[in-house]
Every structure is written in structure tokens, then in C-alpha cells.
Design an enzyme around this catalytic site. Structure first.
Site, mmCIF file in Angstrom:
data_model
loop_
_atom_site.group_PDB
_atom_site.id
_atom_site.type_symbol
_atom_site.label_atom_id
_atom_site.label_comp_id
_atom_site.label_asym_id
_atom_site.label_seq_id
_atom_site.Cartn_x
_atom_site.Cartn_y
_atom_site.Cartn_z
ATOM 1 N N CYS A 54 4.776 -2.075 3.133
ATOM 2 C CA CYS A 54 5.414 -2.346 4.426
ATOM 3 C C CYS A 54 6.913 -2.566 4.281
ATOM 4 C CB CYS A 54 4.795 -3.593 5.073
ATOM 5 S SG CYS A 54 2.991 -3.622 5.082
ATOM 6 N N ASP A 86 0.658 -9.879 4.256
ATOM 7 C CA ASP A 86 -0.622 -10.352 4.783
ATOM 8 C C ASP A 86 -1.791 -9.582 4.188
ATOM 9 O OD1 ASP A 86 1.057 -11.858 6.351
ATOM 10 O OD2 ASP A 86 -0.123 -11.583 8.169
ATOM 11 N N CYS A 127 6.963 -6.019 8.277
ATOM 12 C CA CYS A 127 5.618 -6.574 8.176
ATOM 13 C C CYS A 127 5.423 -7.646 9.242
ATOM 14 C CB CYS A 127 5.390 -7.113 6.761
ATOM 15 S SG CYS A 127 3.646 -7.417 6.346
ATOM 16 N N ASP A 128 4.227 -8.208 9.276
ATOM 17 C CA ASP A 128 3.767 -9.039 10.388
ATOM 18 C C ASP A 128 4.697 -10.209 10.732
ATOM 19 O OD1 ASP A 128 1.711 -7.359 9.791
ATOM 20 O OD2 ASP A 128 0.151 -8.880 9.779
ATOM 21 N N LYS A 129 5.115 -10.976 9.735
ATOM 22 C CA LYS A 129 5.905 -12.179 10.008
ATOM 23 C C LYS A 129 7.401 -11.903 9.996
ATOM 24 C CE LYS A 129 1.942 -14.057 10.070
ATOM 25 N NZ LYS A 129 1.219 -12.839 9.683
ATOM 26 N N CYS A 199 0.995 -1.410 8.110
ATOM 27 C CA CYS A 199 -0.409 -1.056 8.331
ATOM 28 C C CYS A 199 -0.589 -0.259 9.620
ATOM 29 C CB CYS A 199 -1.261 -2.312 8.352
ATOM 30 S SG CYS A 199 -1.189 -3.227 6.785
ATOM 31 N N SER A 477 -6.357 -11.317 11.574
ATOM 32 C CA SER A 477 -5.467 -10.176 11.374
ATOM 33 C C SER A 477 -5.521 -9.278 12.593
ATOM 34 C CB SER A 477 -5.910 -9.397 10.137
ATOM 35 O OG SER A 477 -5.363 -8.100 10.132
#
Length: 563
Positions: A54, A86, A127-129, A199, A477
Site C-alpha cells: 500500500c 492493517d 493505507c487505512d490510517k 487493498c 476491516s
């Protein structure tokens, strides 16, 4: 005062004031020339690192962003902040560090930009955060800012079947259920992710990228391009002109992050079937921008927004395919024409949402079924539902697409911590009809509110996806699907009733009445509470998790650390 001086109203503290000769000496030392001292300075915050796909390419994208900044007569200065994968930390103790990384990212960006007196900020995230952390920092600092998304990963392939990160997680469930050979298990793992990018389904990264584009804090279409698409580099170079425009017009994040633009963002989350993590992150972003936002507000948006996009994890399409139907702008234009998107919100392009979308082609419902018309939705209201009851007095966040059904009732199978659940499923102790309870995984009890992707993927892989429900005070998730409820508040560690549930207690979850109930009398719960002691969270004797444990707010407040 000339135009350049007007644009460097922060950096001139270091570059122009006679009382800061050491700062000027250091800037000359890094290669700046005298003519650069009157130019605006732009901090370029990269979350690039080599540890996951990512983020691996983000440092390279930052170089292109810097070229665009320099070409527009500004000084671009790259700095770095952290990231936590993650996907790699799911199902192990590393996940306790994932959600805390969001606030560390926000803190560190705020720290650098404020200390170094940068006039503007560009964040390059993947990425996610990374994304919510970056936008939280923008809202706090409130200087002209732009977010750049590194892009989605392409889908993998094995034996003719498309794969992604969730395929690898679900292969584990198949393995413990003896439903996959060792060769195929390894084949899925080695071929799930072909290279760089976040992702690939409508998981948390693509949920946040899409909704933040709707929020207006990225350039139009930034969420649509895969990481390896040539359009991504062109987008990075174009950031320079966009930043110059923001400086000239003095457009700041809090001019963009408003109640109406947050409604736009959350509308996209609901329409696309996005991650429940968006609930946590938009509560935190709203807090940073001083915009009131509650569970009630989020539920109202979900109630009026049909689920119309058939994306992974519960659908069949990947984010890489959205370009083929006109990209996210085409979806936004359709929702705006239907009255679900506010077209008058300002964006970082300097134009309104409606102006950005004016020349975007319309969605064609005859040639694609990735996005359905509102008259024929996958679900007539949003998939994210806020549930209340004696198991979640301050709320829980359910992800119900409709494919799982709208109601579930069954006996509890209680697991203290995720590992206990994984051990139970490996032993065959998880049975059809049960409501799996995973507790002590909240913001404090986890600590760090770990994601439960490994348990939900194990359930799916074991063939129990439509036969059990799962509730937790942890989170999920974006890759999670099935009948699941997370973010239970109060959490078990703080004495929420989820801590008092016993094996066999009947639990009902109703997405229509928005209730989650353990069918035990108040008197019995009070009796159980007399003997209750919290399970002590691990890893909090010192260090970052200790700080997080001491400062983090509850899930229904966005798990922020600066309340």
C-alpha cells in the site's frame, strides 16, 4: 508587498525575519537560493515505507509532487511519517498499534508543519490510517492542504480466479476446514496481491479515498486511478498548480470540511458499501474540524442513501474497475443529480462539487451493473446501521448489506480476545446458529481496538458466513463481510454489558428495529456485575500503547486522543 511574499505568510517567519539567521543559514545549507527565500514553502508528507504494498511507492510519488510544486514557483520539502499495515497486523498483537498510528500520523504531521512554518501541506498516503490521520492534521493546522491517494492495487489471479488480500485471509478458514489443498493454499497466498497499491475492494483504504474525494480534500478522480496507472503520476505533478491556486485564494481545510461536505463523504460510504471504519474516522475528522457529528447523524445519512454499488467484499467488483464506468466522479454526478450529494460544497480545486462534475459523463446503466440505479438498489438504505440496546447502550456499528438477512438470534459463544475465538473455530467449537462474542478488544481493552478480519475470514472460509453472527467491542476491516456488529460501547473493559454475557445467553440483532439485545434480566446482569473484574489489557506497562490507553476516547466518539 509582492505576490510571492503574500503567499509565504507562515514561512516568512523563518525566511524573512532578521531575528532568525540560524533558520536561514540552515535553509541555504539544504540548497535553497536567495530567490527561494521569498517563495512559499510546502511540506510534502509521505507515508511511504518499504514494508507493505500500500505504501511502498509513495516516496516515489512524493518526488513527482515536489516537481509540480517547484514548477509553480514554490519550495517543496518532503518529510515522512509512519504507517502500519492493517493487512499484515490483522490477527496478531501488531494490530493493537494500527488505530493508534492514525493519531500518531496526525500528531506528527501537525508537529512538523507547525514547527517548520510551512505555508501549505500535501500528504501522500496509501493505507487505512494514513488518510484519516492526514486529514485530521489538515483540519487542525488549517493551512492550504491537499491529499494525494497512492491508488488501489490491481487484483491478483490464481487458477483463473480473481484474488485480493481477503482471499488470503479466507484461505485460512478453508485450510482449517480441510477445504483447500496445501498447494492451493500457498498458491492463493503467493498470488493474491500482484504489486503496489492499497487493498483492492471497497475496503477501508478505498472507502476513505472515495469518500475523501467526495469531501473535497483531493483532486477530482484521485480515488479512481490504480497505483500503477499512468494517470497517477500526472495527478501528482498537477498538484503544484492546485496548491498555488489554494494559496492565492487562501482556501483552507476548514473552508472545505463542513457539515455538508461530511454528509457528501458519508453518502459515498453508504452508496458504495464502504468500511465501518469510516464511522470512526469521520467522527475523528469532524472533531478535528470542530464540526458536530454523532451516530444519530450518520444513521440519518444511511437511512436516506441506498446501497447501489456491487463492490467487494460482499459484491463482485474491484476498485480497479471503477475507471471503466467513468470513475468516482460519474457516481458522484449521478447521486448529485438525484439530490443525495450537495453540489455547492467548495473543494480543493477551488471549484464547487457541481462545477467539478459539470463535464463528467453520465453513468450508463445499460452497459454496466457495477453501480445500480436508485430505483433498483442492492439495498434500499445504507448497509451501515447504528444499533442500540442493553448490549450497546451507547451504540454499536453493524455492517448489513442485506445478503446476510436483517435479523439474527441465537445463543452466545463468548470469547475473551480474538485468539480465543480462533482457537475455538480450529477446534470446531463454533456452531451454526451461534452469536460469537469477541470482547476485550475495544479502544482500551485491546488496546487499540483491533480489527476482527481474521475471525470473520475464518468464519467465511469455514462455510459459516451465513450461519453465525459476530459481535465485538473491537472493529472490523473493510474486508469483513457477514452478519457483524462492532464498536460496541461501552466496551467490555469499561464495564459495558458485553462483559457480562455468558455462553448460551440468547442474543438478538435486528437491523430493521436497530436493536441489539442480550435476553437476560436487568436483575441478573446486576448480579453478574458484582463478581465482574475487567480483563487486564496486555502491553500497556509503558510506551505508545500506554499513552493511547490513557488518552483514547470511546468508539462512539471516534477514538480520538485529544479530547
Amino acid at each position: 508587498m509582492n505576490g510571492a511574499e503574500e503567499l509565504n505568510k507562515y514561512s516568512k517567519t523563518l525566511t524573512q525575519e532578521v531575528s532568525n539567521p540560524a533558520a536561514q543559514a540552515m535553509l541555504y545549507a539544504i540548497g535553497l537560493k536567495e530567490e527561494d527565500m521569498s517563495k512559499p514553502q510546502i511540506g510534502i508528507a509521505s507515508t511511504g515505507y518499504e514494508g507493505n504494498p500500500c505504501n511502498i511507492h509513495l516516496n516515489g510519488l512524493s518526488v513527482h509532487v515536489k516537481k509540480g510544486i517547484q514548477a509553480n514557483d514554490m519550495v517543496g520539502l518532503i518529510f515522512h511519517t509512519i504507517g502500519v499495515s492493517d493487512g499484515m497486523t490483522n490477527g496478531n498483537d501488531g494490530m493493537s498499534y494500527s488505530l493508534p498510528s492514525r493519531d500518531i500520523i496526525a500528531d506528527s504531521i501537525e508537529n512538523v508543519v507547525s514547527a517548520q512554518w510551512y505555508d501549505g501541506l500535501i500528504t501522500v498516503v496509501g493505507c487505512d490510517k494514513n488518510m484519516p490521520g492526514a486529514v485530521m492534521a489538515m483540519a487542525r493546522i488549517n493551512r492550504p492542504s491537499i491529499m494525494v491517494y497512492g491508488g488501489t492495487v490491481r487484483s491478483g489471479s490464481y487458477k483463473g480466479k480473481k484474488l485480493d488480500i481477503v482471499s488470503a485471509f479466507e484461505a485460512y478458514g478453508k485450510k482449517i476446514n480441510n477445504a483447500i489443498s496445501d498447494e492451493d493454499y500457498k498458491g492463493v497466498i503467493q498470488n493474491s496481491i500482484p504489486g503496489q497499491g492499497a487493498c483492492g475492494g471497497m475496503y477501508t483504504a478505498n472507502t476513505m479515498a472515495s469518500s475523501l474525494e467526495a469531501l473535497g480534500i483531493t483532486l477530482p478522480d484521485t480515488a479512481s486511478y490504480p497505483a500503477t496507472h499512468e494517470g497517477k503520476i500526472a495527478e501528482c505533478v498537477a498538484i503544484g498548480a492546485a496548491m498555488k491556486n489554494l494559496l492565492e485564494k487562501n482556501i483552507k481545510p476548514r473552508d472545505i470540511i463542513t457539515r455538508k461536505s461530511i454528509e457528501n463523504a458519508l453518502t459515498i460510504v453508504m452508496a458504495l458499501g464502504g468500511s465501518t471504519n469510516a464511522v470512526l474516522h469521520y467522527l475523528a475528522i469532524a472533531h478535528a474540524a470542530d464540526v458536530p457529528l454523532t451516530y444519530k447523524d450518520i444513521q440519518e445519512i444511511s437511512d436516506r442513501t441506498p446501497l447501489i454499488a456491487d463492490f467487494k467484499p460482499s459484491g463482485k467488483y474491484y476498485m480497479e474497475e471503477v475507471l471503466s464506468i467513468g470513475g468516482l466522479p460519474a457516481i458522484m454526478k449521478y447521486l448529485m443529480k438525484k439530490g443525495l450529494i450537495h453540489g455547492d460544497c467548495l473543494t480543493i480545486s477551488g471549484k464547487t462539487v457541481a462545477e467539478n462534475l459539470a463535464n463528467v459523463p453520465d453513468l450508463d446503466f445499460e452497459t454496466q451493473d457495477m453501480v445500480h440505479p436508485l430505483e433498483n438498489p442492492l439495498k434500499p438504505s445504507g448497509h451501515i446501521q447504528i444499533l442500540y440496546g442493553n448490549l450497546a447502550e451507547r451504540g454499536g456499528v453493524a455492517k448489513i448489506t442485506g445478503k446476510e438477512g436483517l435479523r439474527f438470534e441465537g445463543p452466545a459463544k463468548v470469547c475473551d480476545k480474538e485468539e480465543e475465538m480462533l482457537e475455538a473455530i480450529a477446534k470446531g467449537e463454533i456452531k451454526e446458529g451461534q452469536v460469537i462474542v469477541i470482547r476485550y478488544e475495544g479502544p482500551k481493552g485491546g488496546p487499540g481496538m483491533p480489527e476482527m478480519l481474521k475471525p470473520t475470514s475464518a468464519v467465511m472460509g469455514a462455510g459459516l458466513g451465513d450461519k453465525v453472527a459476530l459481535i465485538t467491542d473491537g472493529r472490523f476491516s473493510g474486508g469483513t463481510h457477514g452478519f457483524v456488529v462492532g464498536h460496541i460501547a461501552p466496551e467490555a473493559y469499561e464495564g459495558g454489558n458485553i462483559a457480562l454475557v455468558k455462553d448460551g445467553d440468547i442474543i438478538s440483532i435486528d437491523a430493521e428495529s436497530k436493536e441489539i439485545t442480550v435476553h437476560v434480566s436487568n436483575e441478573e446482569l446486576a448480579e453478574r456485575r458484582k463478581n465482574w473484574k475487567p480483563l487486564t489489557p496486555p502491553f500497556i506497562e509503558k510506551g505508545v500503547l500506554r499513552k493511547y490507553f490513557k488518552t483514547v476516547s470511546a468508539a462512539d466518539e471516534g477514538c480520538v486522543t485529544d479530547k
